[in-house]
Design an enzyme around this catalytic site. Sequence first.
Site: not given
Ligand code: ATP
Ligand code: MG
Length: 441
Positions: A60, A62, A140
Amino acid sequence: MPEPILGPPRILPRSEHSISRAHISKSALNVLYGLHKAGYEACLVGGGVRDLLLGVTPKDFDIATSASPEQVRATFRNSRLIGRRFRLAHVHFGPDIVEVATYRASHDKAEDEADARLDGDRILRDNVYGTREEDVIRRDFTVNALYYRIEDFSLIDHVGALEDIEQRRLRTIGDPEARYREDPVRMLRAVRLAAKLGLTIEPATEAPLFELGYLLETVPQARLFDEAVKLLLSGHGVRSYELLLHYRLIDYLFPIESATLAPERDRLIRDALANTDQRVAAGLPVTPAFLIAVLLWEPLQQAMAHQLVRGVSEHDAFAQAQEDVLRAQNDLLAVPKRFTLPAAEIWFLQSRLQRRRQPDRLLAHPRFRAAFDFLALRAQHEPDLRPCLDFWAARQGGMGLPPSSEGEAEAGAGGPRRRRRRRGRRRGASDAGPPTTVAAS
Ligand code: ATP
Ligand code: MG
């Protein structure tokens, strides 16, 4: 924790990076352009940017912006605000939803946990909006903190993320232990990202993973379950499992002791996960139910043996063992009943399949296929079961043995939803689990 001081960012103009608008969804581009036109800074962030740079198709996109949630709401008629403590905007384009977050200054735990930390009726609101620089340091890992700015198509790197991407290296922003203590789920995210993207967890980021698993005990159950599903059912289950074992994090998710895991059990789990990974790669549906049956199979056998030496009937031994095993599981991470019920049926049907009585009734059982797939999985390491497997394969029309775990798709469909359950320190467990099937992304 002392916050890392950010130096001036490295800014790559469009000509110096590979992110092309052709790879970004139309909906996300609409939102980026709309915000820019309204006078705000708008960037693609997180997994979307990271995955594009690594050559992976993002799940996705963001978006982060300087606009407040209310300003986002005012910019898009097709939007609504969600979340109580951390407000986010969702912009809707048919079935497509683009999530827009305002730059935030906070090192606090992730959004999803926000509602779990309501204090009675008092909403602990800390929507401290901030600058892009502040937004960077609450994220993170460095690879998750790259900003693709729509205004000039530049890529903005405040934390050395580009070098980490190049080296395929996972590194926390700031002190690893402090960041894991703030939000222990980040340990599971580290494992998931390493498994999914083939990243190496750099030594300082890795070291606390061996020590801090116990912190997962404080994470709300619903969130833990969501993460476990993402780890094991997103197409990188085998690798995730190996890393969870390596860091002994699995001990806090399932009644598995990584230090003393029996090889037979390890093989059964690996085979099931390999199968699940193949299904995800092929775009077939998968559900947690089949895996739960696999993960808890060995503890169930042990609990059964324990009951049988007490002289109870097989029927009673099974009932008690099942109860004990599911309780042990739920003490760690509550699995919704809509997944444990089909898992229990798969177990129950194993002895019936082995007895081979009333085959027509068994064939008509709604869980037959899942139970058969489970038998096929066991038979790979228990040669004694092969004649039985052949029997049921022939009964199904003699079509040979596709050990496809197709039953995975059935197992878990339906069943009552979990009751809300509140337990001690794990407050805020809700039954808002993931969808029944996790489709390939
Ligand atoms: P994917 O969508 O592929 O599972 P993602 O890294 O995009 O991986 P998301 O849950 O969509 O995961 O989170 C989007 C963004 O928000 C992350 O890339 C990170 O920058 C931030 N983020 C998400 N979870 C956390 C957390 N627990 N602590 C700090 N930042 C976070
Ligand atoms: Mg994501």
